[in-house]
Design an enzyme around this catalytic site. Sequence first.
Site, mmCIF file in Angstrom:
data_model
loop_
_atom_site.group_PDB
_atom_site.id
_atom_site.type_symbol
_atom_site.label_atom_id
_atom_site.label_comp_id
_atom_site.label_asym_id
_atom_site.label_seq_id
_atom_site.Cartn_x
_atom_site.Cartn_y
_atom_site.Cartn_z
ATOM 1 C CG ASP A 221 32.835 -0.227 -36.237
ATOM 2 O OD1 ASP A 221 32.932 0.879 -35.691
ATOM 3 O OD2 ASP A 221 33.343 -1.264 -35.765
ATOM 4 C CG ASP B 102 39.252 5.129 -35.110
ATOM 5 O OD1 ASP B 102 40.164 5.369 -35.890
ATOM 6 O OD2 ASP B 102 38.552 4.120 -35.145
ATOM 7 C CE LYS C 3 39.665 -1.630 -37.093
ATOM 8 N NZ LYS C 3 39.514 -1.075 -35.739
ATOM 9 C CG ASN C 4 37.382 -3.913 -34.276
ATOM 10 O OD1 ASN C 4 38.505 -3.402 -34.326
ATOM 11 N ND2 ASN C 4 36.269 -3.243 -34.550
ATOM 12 N NE ARG D 215 39.173 2.364 -26.901
ATOM 13 C CZ ARG D 215 38.774 2.896 -25.761
ATOM 14 N NH1 ARG D 215 39.239 4.049 -25.368
ATOM 15 N NH2 ARG D 215 37.910 2.303 -25.002
HETATM 16 N N1 EPU Z 1 32.448 2.955 -22.862
HETATM 17 C C1 EPU Z 1 32.512 3.583 -21.652
HETATM 18 N N2 EPU Z 1 33.254 3.010 -20.672
HETATM 19 C C2 EPU Z 1 33.948 1.857 -20.850
HETATM 20 C C3 EPU Z 1 33.880 1.215 -22.113
HETATM 21 C C4 EPU Z 1 33.110 1.797 -23.107
HETATM 22 O O1 EPU Z 1 31.910 4.631 -21.437
HETATM 23 O O2 EPU Z 1 34.606 1.383 -19.922
HETATM 24 C C5 EPU Z 1 31.618 3.567 -23.920
HETATM 25 C C6 EPU Z 1 32.462 4.081 -25.069
HETATM 26 O O3 EPU Z 1 32.940 5.377 -24.814
HETATM 27 C C7 EPU Z 1 31.466 4.028 -26.216
HETATM 28 C C8 EPU Z 1 30.616 2.799 -25.897
HETATM 29 O O4 EPU Z 1 30.796 2.560 -24.508
HETATM 30 O O5 EPU Z 1 30.642 5.149 -26.201
HETATM 31 C C9 EPU Z 1 30.977 1.561 -26.687
HETATM 32 O O6 EPU Z 1 32.298 1.179 -26.444
HETATM 33 P P1 EPU Z 1 32.826 -0.303 -26.607
HETATM 34 O O7 EPU Z 1 33.668 -0.618 -25.418
HETATM 35 O O8 EPU Z 1 31.698 -1.235 -26.944
HETATM 36 O O9 EPU Z 1 33.742 -0.170 -27.891
HETATM 37 P P2 EPU Z 1 35.321 -0.384 -28.011
HETATM 38 O O10 EPU Z 1 35.701 -1.687 -27.438
HETATM 39 O O11 EPU Z 1 36.027 0.833 -27.582
HETATM 40 C C10 EPU Z 1 35.095 -1.652 -30.286
HETATM 41 C C11 EPU Z 1 35.693 -1.532 -31.652
HETATM 42 C C12 EPU Z 1 35.103 -0.334 -32.374
HETATM 43 C C13 EPU Z 1 33.607 -0.516 -32.455
HETATM 44 C C14 EPU Z 1 33.014 -0.702 -31.042
HETATM 45 C C15 EPU Z 1 31.533 -0.970 -31.029
HETATM 46 C C16 EPU Z 1 37.906 -2.387 -31.321
HETATM 47 C C17 EPU Z 1 39.365 -2.126 -31.303
HETATM 48 N N3 EPU Z 1 37.125 -1.353 -31.540
HETATM 49 O O12 EPU Z 1 35.446 -0.466 -29.592
HETATM 50 O O13 EPU Z 1 35.638 -0.369 -33.682
HETATM 51 O O14 EPU Z 1 33.043 0.628 -33.049
HETATM 52 O O15 EPU Z 1 33.677 -1.815 -30.406
HETATM 53 O O16 EPU Z 1 31.229 -2.081 -31.791
HETATM 54 O O17 EPU Z 1 37.471 -3.517 -31.177
HETATM 55 C C18 EPU Z 1 36.433 0.462 -35.723
HETATM 56 O O18 EPU Z 1 36.720 -0.705 -36.013
HETATM 57 O O19 EPU Z 1 36.463 1.400 -36.580
HETATM 58 C C19 EPU Z 1 36.027 0.763 -34.359
HETATM 59 C C20 EPU Z 1 36.012 1.974 -33.862
#
Ligand code: EPU
Length: 433
Positions: free
Chosen positions: A313, A124, A28-29, A100
């Site tokens: 996750d 989420d 998915k991601n 998201r």
């Molecule tokens: N963060 C910030 N500022 C930013 C970006 C991130 O503060 O500009 C913080 C976030 O709030 C969080 C942390 O950094 O506390 C990690 O965020 P990250 O950007 O790494 O995650 P994401 O890209 O929002 C993706 C996956 C998530 C997965 C995370 C970590 C997707 C669509 N989502 O999220 O997947 O948990 O990476 O591996 O790719 C899921 O699949 O259930 C899911 C939530």
Amino acid sequence: MAYSRPVERFRIAGEARLDGSVEVAGAKNSVLKLMAASLLAEGTTTLRSVPGILDVSFMAQLLDTLGCTAKVDTDAGTATIAVPGDVRHQCDYELVRKLRASISVLGPLLGRCGRAEVALPGGDNIGSRGLNMHVAGLESMGAKVHIEHGFVVAEAPSGLQGAEVWLDFPSVGATETIMMAAVLASGTTVIENAAREPEIVDIASMLTEMGAQIEGAGTPRIAVTGVDRLQAVDHVVVPDRIVAGTWALAAAITRGDILVRNGRAEHLELPLDKLHRAGADITVLDDGFRVRMDDRPHAVDAVTLPFPGFPTDLQAFMITLNAVSDGAAMVTENLFEGRFTFAQELTRLGAHVQTDGHHAAIRGVERLSGAPVVATDTRAGAALVLAGLVAEGETRVSAAHHVHRGYTDFAGNLRRLGADVVVEPDDTELYWT
Ligand code: EPU
């Protein structure tokens, strides 16, 4: 985001043991970002091993609103995205708030059109999920970014320029945004403290097949040298390590035996090591791996961290495993503060979990007891279904759509592994924000 009246729920008969094999589709991601990356080239991109999940259809609809024609064939596991010469640069709020990952179109649209307007995303309910690193990265490449009427508006009328970008934290989303914006920029962009997840490597692979110049994906330093144009390609999505990890943990939780076909053990080294410590037998095969657990699991600690650390996750599944284990363990969540709302639902099933800030202390019980619970995000929902399998009596998990967002036919796969699980209409009135 407020939901009223979720339409479906899972009904699970307890005291089940999972036995058999499952096939893991693309991640998915990764696929959502690959769909967004298709915007970078005119022509038809074909993606294979596409999972049959709700989020893929949301992303296809989003691409349609940008002027593309996106077709998803769930039986064949393909997505074809025909991208016109001119794409629109404004993303509709109604779709973005459901997903998201729609923020992933920000980098490609800015790189391709010099302007992007993307509604602030939903998705989420797992924490604050800032965008500051995405924004700071694009600004250091010369973009002007501001928030206007609920939209992130990014502009770079004379194009983006290569820059050195330091991330405060190896954010998956920020690494992807900057990498996808940089492929058509002038000069070289270097991302320091980049995320190293296998999905980043997959996106970099597809961009490279499209003609991009990227070095270092999978390491903390990614260098992207901009090119003038990219071409549409045919790409197979990397297998979903979180779905594969879910099945691995499902085998351990239910003291079962599951062959996870197309699961990549090398993407799950830490979770599989934890399962081994919990007492599972793990066999790595050419096209997957097998997890077998004969006895009651031992409790094991886990701390979530960016890859190659323990994935956030899989945290909910680890808490579930400990909830039925022999002993006590501590699970620490370092990425998303909201993810422990799951623990409250698990206690409704008789689990002994106490949370304090980032930490959850779990004392295993012999058996859980079935009850109605609510899924708060994709992983929490799937973990509650697995918890229901090892509870006495019946468990109902409302807000099933969260699980449909990330898992292809979760109930069907569980039935094929011997469980009695159905998805049915839900008449529970639910409200939350
Ligand atoms: N963060 C910030 N500022 C930013 C970006 C991130 O503060 O500009 C913080 C976030 O709030 C969080 C942390 O950094 O506390 C990690 O965020 P990250 O950007 O790494 O995650 P994401 O890209 O929002 C993706 C996956 C998530 C997965 C995370 C970590 C997707 C669509 N989502 O999220 O997947 O948990 O990476 O591996 O790719 C899921 O699949 O259930 C899911 C939530």
